[in-house]
Design a protein around this motif. Structure first.
Motif, mmCIF file in Angstrom:
data_model
loop_
_atom_site.group_PDB
_atom_site.id
_atom_site.type_symbol
_atom_site.label_atom_id
_atom_site.label_comp_id
_atom_site.label_asym_id
_atom_site.label_seq_id
_atom_site.Cartn_x
_atom_site.Cartn_y
_atom_site.Cartn_z
ATOM 1 N N VAL A 6 0.615 -1.080 0.420
ATOM 2 C CA VAL A 6 -0.002 0.146 0.013
ATOM 3 C C VAL A 6 0.672 1.531 0.004
ATOM 4 O O VAL A 6 1.498 1.323 0.869
ATOM 5 N N ILE A 7 0.723 2.133 -1.142
ATOM 6 C CA ILE A 7 1.297 3.414 -1.061
ATOM 7 C C ILE A 7 0.391 4.320 -0.740
ATOM 8 O O ILE A 7 -0.686 4.687 -1.002
ATOM 9 N N ILE A 61 4.914 3.525 3.175
ATOM 10 C CA ILE A 61 4.516 2.217 1.952
ATOM 11 C C ILE A 61 4.820 0.927 2.858
ATOM 12 O O ILE A 61 5.271 1.126 3.682
ATOM 13 N N LYS A 62 3.689 0.588 3.152
ATOM 14 C CA LYS A 62 3.221 -0.973 4.112
ATOM 15 C C LYS A 62 3.002 -2.109 2.752
ATOM 16 O O LYS A 62 3.058 -1.830 1.842
#
Lengths: 443, 589
Positions: free
Chosen positions: A334-335, A346-347
């Motif tokens: 995810v961003i 970021i994840k």
């Protein structure tokens, strides 16, 4: 009277003078005693020792991402030159920028190297390792080489000569990471063999083979300092050398003004999937969501290194946990970004089984590794001048995560891992969006 | 003598205040805060004479040196301070240890006397000091479990109850006294606020009350004692409310923001207080609830249980096979309901159990009402964030679209992004992740969410939530905003767990709750739990090595807990777990 070129980096009030801890000098007795000891221990002539101490007593000057960008654009030329009118297209302005940056590096690099040399002399145990001694000698050589250049770089001929020296230094130091890793390995071996006795700070070992690397906070702190400082030095040199190259659109030296996390993640996914497939025959799918059209100024190689490391870990964990030939749960990236944010986050989440909480400490350790001894032996014999590539000689040594964190922290960001034992791991990469955080300068 | 020492401490503090205003070198401020603690906060405690003399002279020496440096670019202010300073330095230097000790006693004296005079308490200062300086006896979960497990019909049941009561009779006064002293020495005028003084006095009354009971020797006396405890446990629900009010009034009163170092010191003190209070309450509650014979008549709302009939398989506070899934379900239902009452809508809370098969059957021994408190608090935060972001979003689209269809505008639960609660059990921990898409917060202010003196809500939200009860804490009544998260973390850490928030700015927040799996008999305690504050020493300030999950750093640099890096108070790091307990509890004479 010292002649310090007016440094562009000084202009933002960013000298790191207040980062020098007050007890820094008192730690090392009086100057003359230290100097004497120093000469004896290292066998370096007195005047070299004096030079090193002289430079180490000066404050290092930090540069933020923004400062690097502005300098590269010539926005600080007026700090150095009376006639600072410049035109983007004129060759003269570019030359001026290069001379300005070169003068700054001539001033700054010896100071940073001197700090590191003294740190290398001080660290307990590590300093006795052969590889570490070699690194130290390398630093002293480069230090002296830099001092041999005139303090002010006045014309393009001098600038060219200086660039040639920096280039050779840059290449010579490429293997330092591997060499230090080898030093850490030698330290482990030495402790195992008992040739270095535990002192109480290292924690009492319950068995002969159980070395409490976790407890060696000193060594960890030293390595953290060393690596983050090394990143700083290499960014400064790399930025200068790439400013000399013909300009690329959207780039100022190493910095890409429109770094797209999505593009970089995509590339990292391809690389990681390639490596995973080569090893296991298959790789989990990766789903990227969030703000895909986001761009911000950053050093793309750093971000790529971090993302590749995280994705590699996630893929390996997923395959290991679910077994080869299973249906792998996808890895999710995810961003996140908003309009006014200070960070780009970021994840990377995987469902690869996670890590127990008591082991979390170890994944940030330079001294602990799960890699099998054969790889380590191989590493010790390995002597390739590569910093980080897909087939890094450091692969499997557990250096990826701590180094990635240093990269993230270098421009004010961070990297942290949250694990759910029995389920999976989430990695969070924080990158400052405006790049106005001063670089960390370990003493 | 006493006059001069008072004068001295006054001067110190005024100097320190002045330095706060000017100093920007962190080392100087740290030096000052260490000075603050050594001269005012720990003042009452007896200390080694030599240590003291050395430290005070070293301190003043250092300060002198720093002052000299600072003076180099001097202004009028600074010269004034220097004059002030050198007089303080010479005073500290010139005074012998006895004077310093005198000034120590003085501070506690003053505060306590104020209160005692106002309320006519019968506990004398010497008694209080005597009690508070004794180390308290740490208990582990397994100890508590063991001593509560007697079957009501077995012949061991009553002797065990009696031993427990005798232990509590000795232990509680110490802990209560320490809490009272904690309150009376809260920094920066917090101890002077009416609310805090009132509670401090309450503690002093409890102390008196407990000591009025004879050491329980018969079943009757034990019953009386337990009834007395019950009153105390019930009574003290108002404490967080009162302290929150105290903190708020302090903020209002000063108008300006408390500066960061003072705030830190206050946070540290509050953390220590609540941490220790958790232990104190748990001991008392456990004793009351483990009374098997009278369980049906025990007021279970004591610890905030509404569905008391479901909790029958508990041993006191502890449940053998606590199901995180069931607890999470219950908490989710409750939060969704109260969220609908408040906002009219609520995001869906998905509860997922992702435990791998091999751990599915393992037991999880825990304190259900702690778990419930933590989960409810986290879920409420997530729901609130989701709704607030969602509301913003609606307004934005309205502006954008212009012509707006009425029916589309009706929000349903389905239109909100759901909150995901994922549970995973492992060999070591039960991990619960609560992920929302409520927009998150910036990394730089995430730390503030752990502080007591902080509330993120605007005024109108406040009043709205007050009306519906969504904003109120689970403690009886009052509106204790800002205390939820730090208290939740204290609960989580109490038995060696951890609670961490990770925010993705512009996206959402993930909360990670780690709770150690303790197993059926809770006897094979992991190392982490053995070292937990609740187990070792209930006055521990949380400044031990905490597993942050992802970081080596303890203390300030980690940025995780603003109170880390300080000094510990009164009792030493006692590692006398069971021996002392056995001496007291197992003594049959």
């Amino acid at each position: 009277m010292r002649c310090i070129p007016e440094s562009p980096f000084r202009s933002l009030g960013q000298t790191s003078g207040n980062l020098v801890s007050p007890n820094y000098y008192s730690q090392r007795n009086s100057f003359s005693t230290v100097q004497k000891e120093y000469g004896q221990i290292t066998g370096v002539a007195d005047d070299v020792a004096r030079l090193i101490h002289k430079h180490a007593s000066r404050p290092q000057t930090g540069a933020s991402l923004q400062t690097l960008m502005k300098t590269g654009r010539g926005e600080f030329l007026h700090k150095t030159y009376d006639d600072h009118t410049h035109d983007d297209n004129s060759k003269l302005a570019t030359d001026k920028i290069l001379m300005q940056v070169a003068s700054f590096l001539r001033h700054e690099l010896p100071i940073r190297l001197a700090h590191r040399i003294l740190d290398l002399d001080r660290v307990p145990h590590m300093k006795e390792m052969n590889s570490v001694k070699q690194v130290r000698d390398l630093y002293v050589t480069s230090f002296l080489e830099l001092l041999s250049v005139e303090k002010q770089i006045q014309n393009m001929k001098e600038e060219e000569a200086f660039a040639a020296i920096l280039e050779s230094i840059y290449e010579r130091h490429a293997s330092v990471l591997v060499q230090m890793a080898r030093g850490a390995f030698e330290l482990r071996a030495a402790i195992r063999n008992g040739s270095i006795s535990h002192d109480s700070r290292l924690g009492s070992s319950s068995g002969r083979n159980s070395v409490k690397f976790d407890a060696m906070e000193d060594t960890h702190a030293f390595l953290d300092r060393f690596y983050i400082s090394r990143i700083g030095i290499r960014v400064l040199i790399g930025q200068y050398l790439s400013l000399r190259q013909p300009p690329v659109e959207n780039y100022i030296g190493l910095i890409c003004l429109k770094t797209s996390p999505y593009e970089i993640v995509k590339r990292a996914i391809d690389d990681a999937a390639f490596m995973c497939t080569r090893k296991y025959g298959d790789s989990p799918e990766v789903i990227v969501t969030g703000k895909l059209d986001l761009t911000f100024p950053y050093v793309p190689t750093h971000l790529h290194y971090i993302m590749l490391e995280l994705l590699k870990n996630s893929m390996r964990a997923t395959v290991d946990w679910h077994g080869i030939d299973a249906d792998y749960p996808p890895i999710k990236v995810v961003i996140a970004d908003g309009k006014e944010n200070e960070d780009v986050v970021i994840k990377v989440s995987d469902e690869g089984g996670g890590i127990p909480r008591s082991n979390m400490k170890r994944i940030w350790s330079y001294l602990f590794t799960t890699a099998d001894p054969a790889i380590q032996e191989g590493m010790v014999a390995f002597n390739e001048n590569v910093d980080h590539s897909i087939d890094s000689p450091l692969a499997g040594l557990g250096y990826g995560l701590p180094i990635s964190r240093s990269y993230a922290r270098y421009f004010g960001g961070d990297l942290s891992l949250m694990s759910m034992e029995g389920h999976g791991t989430d990695a969070f990469v924080y990158l400052t969006r405006l790049g106005n955080t001063r670089e960390p300068l370990p003493i | 003598m006493s006059a001069s020492s008072l004068n001295l401490s006054k001067k110190c503090s005024s100097l320190i205040r002045a330095r706060y205003a000017i100093g920007n070198g962190s080392s100087i401020i740290r030096l000052q805060s260490s000075m603050t603690s050594s001269t005012t906060r720990e003042i009452w405690r007896q200390q080694d004479a030599q240590d003291d003399e050395v430290s005070s002279s070293v301190l003043s020496h250092q300060m002198k040196k720093i002052m000299k440096k600072r003076i180099a670019n001097s202004t009028k202010d600074q010269q004034h301070i220097q004059r002030e300073f050198s007089s303080v330095a010479s005073a500290v230097n010139g005074h012998s240890k006895t004077v310093v000790d005198m000034s120590r006693k003085r501070v506690l004296n003053q505060d306590v006397l104020d209160i005692m005079n106002q309320n006519g308490s019968e506990v004398t200062l010497d008694e209080l000091r005597e009690l508070a300086s004794q180390p308290c006896t740490p208990l582990s979960l397994s100890d508590m479990h063991k001593y509560a497990s007697a079957n009501a019909n077995s012949k061991n049941y009553f002797p065990q109850r009696l031993r427990n009561a005798q232990f509590l009779h000795k232990e509680l006064p110490i802990r209560v006294a320490q809490r009272a002293v904690d309150l009376l020495t809260l920094p920066h005028g917090l101890n002077k606020t009416a609310e805090v003084q009132e509670i401090a006095h309450k503690y002093l009354r409890y102390l008196k009350k407990i000591r009025e009971f004879p050491v329980p020797q018969t079943e009757e006396e034990e019953y009386e004692f337990t009834e007395g405890l019950k009153e105390i446990v019930k009574d003290r629900k108002s404490i967080p409310v009162a302290i929150a009010k105290g903190v708020a009034s302090l903020k209002d009163h000063r108008k300006e923001e408390l500066d960061i170092y003072r705030l830190q010191e206050m946070e540290k003190a509050l953390y220590r207080f609540f941490n220790a209070r958790t232990g104190l309450r748990l001991l008392a509650e456990h004793h009351i609830l483990s009374c098997v014979k009278r369980q049906h008549e025990t007021n279970q709302s004591l610890v905030g249980w509404e569905e008391s009939d479901e909790e029958t398989d508990c041993l006191g506070c502890i449940k053998d096979d606590c199901s995180p899934y069931d607890e999470a379900k219950k908490a989710a239902e409750k939060v969704m309901t109260s969220c609908r009452e408040c906002y009219g809508i609520s995001p869906e809370i998905e509860v997922l159990d992702c435990t791998p098969e091999k751990y599915a059957d393992s037991n999880f021994t825990y304190v259900p009402h702690h778990l419930k408190y933590i989960l409810t608090e986290l879920l409420k935060n997530s729901c609130r964030a989701t709704i607030r972001r969602h509301m913003d979003g609606i307004f934005m689209t309205e502006d954008h679209v212009g012509s707006h269809n009425e029916q589309d505008g009706v929000s349903t639960d389905k239109s909100l992004p759901s909150v995901r609660l994922v549970i995973a059990r492992g060999a070591e921990d039960v991990t619960i992740k609560i992920a929302d898409k409520g927009g998150g917060v910036a990394r730089s202010i995430l730390d503030q969410m752990w502080t007591f003196a902080h509330s993120s809500k605007s005024v109108e939200v406040h009043s709205k939530e007050n009306d519906t009860g969504f904003g109120t804490d689970q403690f009886g009544g009052g509106n204790v905003r800002g205390f939820g998260l730090p208290l939740a973390r204290i609960y989580a850490r109490y038995f060696g767990g951890e609670l961490t928030l990770k925010s993705m700015e512009g996206y959402g927040v993930d909360a990670y709750l780690y709770l150690p799996v303790l197993g059926k008999a809770s006897e094979n305690l992991p190392k982490r739990v053995l070292e937990s504050p609740g187990n070792l020493d209930s006055v521990h300030d949380g400044n031990h090595h905490v597993y942050f999950g992802d970081s080596f750093s303890t203390g300030f640099l980690s940025g995780e807990e603003p109170w880390a890096g300080g000094v510990r108070h009164y009792s030493s790091y006692t590692r006398i777990p069971m021996q002392k307990f056995n001496d007291i509890a197992m003594n049959k004479n």
